[in-house]
Motif scaffolding. Structure first.
Motif, PDB file in Angstrom:
ATOM      1  N   SER A  99      -9.748  -5.477  -8.675  1.00 39.60           N
ATOM      2  CA  SER A  99      -9.462  -6.199  -7.442  1.00 39.60           C
ATOM      3  C   SER A  99     -10.409  -7.368  -7.186  1.00 39.60           C
ATOM      4  CB  SER A  99      -9.490  -5.235  -6.249  1.00 39.60           C
ATOM      5  OG  SER A  99     -10.741  -4.572  -6.180  1.00 39.60           O
ATOM      6  N   MET A 126     -11.520   4.377  -4.216  1.00 45.01           N
ATOM      7  CA  MET A 126     -10.404   3.433  -4.300  1.00 45.01           C
ATOM      8  C   MET A 126     -10.151   2.794  -2.945  1.00 45.01           C
ATOM      9  SD  MET A 126      -7.010   3.014  -3.447  1.00 45.01           S
ATOM     10  CE  MET A 126      -6.060   4.522  -3.273  1.00 45.01           C
ATOM     11  N   SER A 127     -10.194   3.597  -1.884  1.00 47.06           N
ATOM     12  CA  SER A 127      -9.842   3.096  -0.554  1.00 47.06           C
ATOM     13  C   SER A 127     -10.824   2.013  -0.093  1.00 47.06           C
ATOM     14  CB  SER A 127      -9.783   4.242   0.453  1.00 47.06           C
ATOM     15  OG  SER A 127     -11.069   4.784   0.680  1.00 47.06           O
ATOM     16  N   LEU A 151      -9.683  -5.571  -0.466  1.00 49.45           N
ATOM     17  CA  LEU A 151      -8.589  -6.389  -1.000  1.00 49.45           C
ATOM     18  C   LEU A 151      -7.608  -6.751   0.120  1.00 49.45           C
ATOM     19  CD1 LEU A 151      -7.372  -7.499  -3.744  1.00 49.45           C
ATOM     20  CD2 LEU A 151      -5.877  -5.492  -3.702  1.00 49.45           C
ATOM     21  N   LYS A 152      -7.306  -5.779   0.962  1.00 43.28           N
ATOM     22  CA  LYS A 152      -6.396  -6.027   2.080  1.00 43.28           C
ATOM     23  C   LYS A 152      -6.989  -7.091   3.021  1.00 43.28           C
ATOM     24  CE  LYS A 152      -4.331  -4.116   6.195  1.00 43.28           C
ATOM     25  NZ  LYS A 152      -4.233  -3.049   7.193  1.00 43.28           N
ATOM     26  N   LEU A 159       0.862  -1.183   0.000  1.00 45.17           N
ATOM     27  CA  LEU A 159       0.000   0.000   0.000  1.00 45.17           C
ATOM     28  C   LEU A 159       0.898   1.232   0.000  1.00 45.17           C
ATOM     29  CD1 LEU A 159      -1.731  -2.344   1.408  1.00 45.17           C
ATOM     30  CD2 LEU A 159      -3.169  -0.479   2.214  1.00 45.17           C
ATOM     31  N   ASP A 165      -8.519  -0.809 -10.020  1.00 46.41           N
ATOM     32  CA  ASP A 165      -9.392   0.010  -9.170  1.00 46.41           C
ATOM     33  C   ASP A 165      -8.810   0.236  -7.775  1.00 46.41           C
ATOM     34  OD1 ASP A 165      -9.601  -2.626  -8.460  1.00 46.41           O
ATOM     35  OD2 ASP A 165     -11.777  -2.609  -8.185  1.00 46.41           O
ATOM     36  N   CYS A 166      -7.549  -0.120  -7.591  1.00 48.17           N
ATOM     37  CA  CYS A 166      -6.889   0.102  -6.287  1.00 48.17           C
ATOM     38  C   CYS A 166      -5.701   1.060  -6.394  1.00 48.17           C
ATOM     39  CB  CYS A 166      -6.458  -1.215  -5.662  1.00 48.17           C
ATOM     40  SG  CYS A 166      -7.850  -2.191  -5.057  1.00 48.17           S
ATOM     41  N   THR A 193      -0.592  -1.151  -4.915  1.00 49.14           N
ATOM     42  CA  THR A 193      -1.804  -0.339  -4.812  1.00 49.14           C
ATOM     43  C   THR A 193      -1.452   1.014  -4.203  1.00 49.14           C
ATOM     44  OG1 THR A 193      -2.297  -1.016  -2.537  1.00 49.14           O
ATOM     45  CG2 THR A 193      -3.130  -2.440  -4.291  1.00 49.14           C
ATOM     46  N   ARG A 241     -12.355  -0.228  -2.070  1.00 50.49           N
ATOM     47  CA  ARG A 241     -11.952  -1.481  -2.719  1.00 50.49           C
ATOM     48  C   ARG A 241     -10.647  -2.021  -2.127  1.00 50.49           C
ATOM     49  NH1 ARG A 241     -14.104   2.110  -6.987  1.00 50.49           N
ATOM     50  NH2 ARG A 241     -11.883   2.390  -7.395  1.00 50.49           N
ATOM     51  N   LEU A 242      -9.730  -1.108  -1.836  1.00 59.75           N
ATOM     52  CA  LEU A 242      -8.433  -1.535  -1.315  1.00 59.75           C
ATOM     53  C   LEU A 242      -8.578  -2.142   0.084  1.00 59.75           C
ATOM     54  CD1 LEU A 242      -5.430  -1.842  -1.433  1.00 59.75           C
ATOM     55  CD2 LEU A 242      -5.161   0.619  -1.112  1.00 59.75           C
TER      56      LEU A 242
END
Lengths: 220, 220, 220, 220
Positions: free
Chosen positions: C189, C44-45, C51-52, C22, C161-162, C134, C47-48
């Motif tokens: 993601s 973005m955050s 993902l995380k 990140l 998207d990240c 990302t 989706r991230l």
């Protein structure tokens, strides 16, 4: 998924767990203490030539890690030619240790073979885990290179009769210190068995003791 | 013409020809040889605390270059807090040398303060030419850092009473070798005059002798 | 034969073929274009963060690679606290992406996560082969980091998207270029399957085409 | 006080605020897209030869930063000889740009001229502040090198007609991006005045805006 680049764009086709480094042996020795150094470098070069012969027979890649002397920073053949001229002091050493066509060459601008050079990436592509360090001088460029190799977790072998320094006492002391602090194997070259080195390197790392403790306990 | 970035994005506002490095002093000493090291680190820490006090009075930036101990690699305050707990062996050393808010901090994953760290770029932005190296242990992390500093052409000052090792004999020998090979000034801390260091560093490099000869003559 | 240091002195106990990075997400966004960047960083955050969450469930180590803002170069928790203050613009992003106790942290002084940082050695000890990149901003710090990762032969995954940039067009273009030149997998993601990434990374590199040709043919 | 080593052991006697880099121009172009690249590299080489001529007349050091092709990593003359053979595609480019005896040479194993090479230390010893980047290909090796140069705070000049890529559109876009993000001066070679470059570089850095803001505002 993209493929990892296996052979550094074709320039590092070999794979080997073990590599032999010759440090600063292509050297005219034309400086004040050169005569003194030659006295120790000469017998050393005989043993090193034999060690190199055995390394190549065992399929071990040989890497010359050498100071540059001229402006054309890559013209190693010119350096070599200069060192082989009739009246050059270092000539008998260089003659014994002249590179073969399939040896590698790394130009180093400073004392350690790793500082601002291509050595890191070359050893990475070769897949090297164990480095056999040899050459000149034991207490400066070989020691600096050994420190940097140790921080990169290479297993170290520094054959006691294949490094030379101006002062034999300093050479001795440095070897003893590399054995103690860097866990270097300093047995003389005749006792080095490249087949065994390869087997040990391939076997990979052994379990390590408690980390922080270990580093501070290294001097004991 | 684009402007050079002067202050590393605001994070390195200081400019100084001289910097003081404290290596691995934030240390719990909780390992086998820790008791022994403490015996030498304790009196050392007293002199170093005084040296640091004088450095800061002279406007010299202070940089802690320290091992990391936990996973959260940047949580230096947590390391510090741990080292200040009641029953921690290294506590008396750490208490004397606890960082101030305006000190710099560099986390080092291995022995040398320069290996895979932010130290290079920090010193570059500070404009440092002369490094005063102190801390633990003289014959390992301080020596590794000194080698790397020497290859980067820093002037070196290693006050003999502000480094400690497990074995005082090794400490002594390493200091003598740094003086001889790395041209380090090893006078005791009381004799260090930061004003003079700044004047000398600002004056810049002196003319050097013949290059190749010089490196090989270093051991004489 | 000395043992290779397996776990970087205890500080990198994990082993993983895949890691999630990140980049610069712990950020107050308090600069001129911050409002604009926030518009893209906010979705973005979300989706991230998801993902995380999935990465950690799959045992993938998470590494925050972040600018430093203050002088105490390691005081990441202070940066974090600052970014979580009421009136800070980046707060909603940081809140979603706040680090867990077992996440790694690498301080970067410049644009690339690899430049003058501990990232190289951290990834080496983790044994990472595939990097999922990302964060902010896609066309600067993420791109610089991607270039450096590519030269080190990491497999690259950059979920489209990240990453976010000030200008969505530039973000798009950069992603397309990373796909083409760096062979990055830029699928969104939701389509990333960490189990599959691990299997592919473990399988190792595929045979590569002719070397020199390959590099110059990369732009085709 | 020990003296700083002024000239890298005699091998870098020049001092210059400005240097001209020629990236990957010694190239046989013997790969799939080579014919296409040649179409753009040929007219480029004419302009570059003239730029090099003017640089040398102005006392600007010229550095060839080039892939290596063979195992003997330093045998640049052999690469050169190969590229000058009758039936080699890249020959007309190489003929125009063949190195002079007093040019520098840096071997690069990967895309960026800074990655695992001697370039950093060479430029440091030369005292370079402004880099003029030229060569092949604009959107890969020149761009990677530009990124690394930017992180090292060099002023960048990338003459738009002295870089070539396979696709002219990509070349154009990359130049525009280097101008915007890396603050590169991309005026065509005919408009470059080396005297002015030297004066500007000697004048040193201008005041910079707020740091963190600046990096994130770079894309605006």
């Amino acid at each position: 998924m993209p493929a990892k680049n296996e052979d550094l764009h074709g320039n590092v086709p070999d794979k080997s767990d073990v590599a032999l480094l010759l440090i600063d042996v292509i050297n005219d020795l034309e400086f004040d203490s050169g005569e003194e150094l030659l006295r120790h470098a000469l017998p050393m070069s005989e043993r090193l030539a034999e060690l190199k012969r055995r390394a190549k027979a065992a399929g071990i890649p040989v890497v010359y890690v050498n100071d540059n002397f001229g402006k054309w920073q890559s013209d190693f053949k010119k350096i070599l030619a200069h060192c082989l001229e009739e009246d050059v002091r270092g000539r008998p050493v260089v003659e014994r240790l002249r590179p073969d066509e399939d040896d590698y060459f790394v130009l180093k601008p400073k004392h350690s073979g790793f500082f601002s050079t291509t050595l890191d990436i070359l050893l990475d592509y070769l897949g090297v885990k164990t480095l056999v360090l040899t050459g000149l001088t034991g207490d400066i460029c070989v020691l600096f290179t050994a420190h940097d190799a140790y921080m990169r977790d290479f297993n170290l072998v520094v054959p006691s009769d294949c490094v030379a320094s101006n002062d034999p006492g300093e050479n001795e002391y440095t070897l003893e210190k590399m054995a103690r602090l860097l866990k270097a194997d300093t047995r003389p070259s005749a006792e080095i068995d490249f087949g065994e080195l390869k087997r040990l390197a391939a076997r990979g790392p052994e379990p390590t003791p408690e980390p922080q403790a270990r580093r501070f306990a290294e001097a004991e």
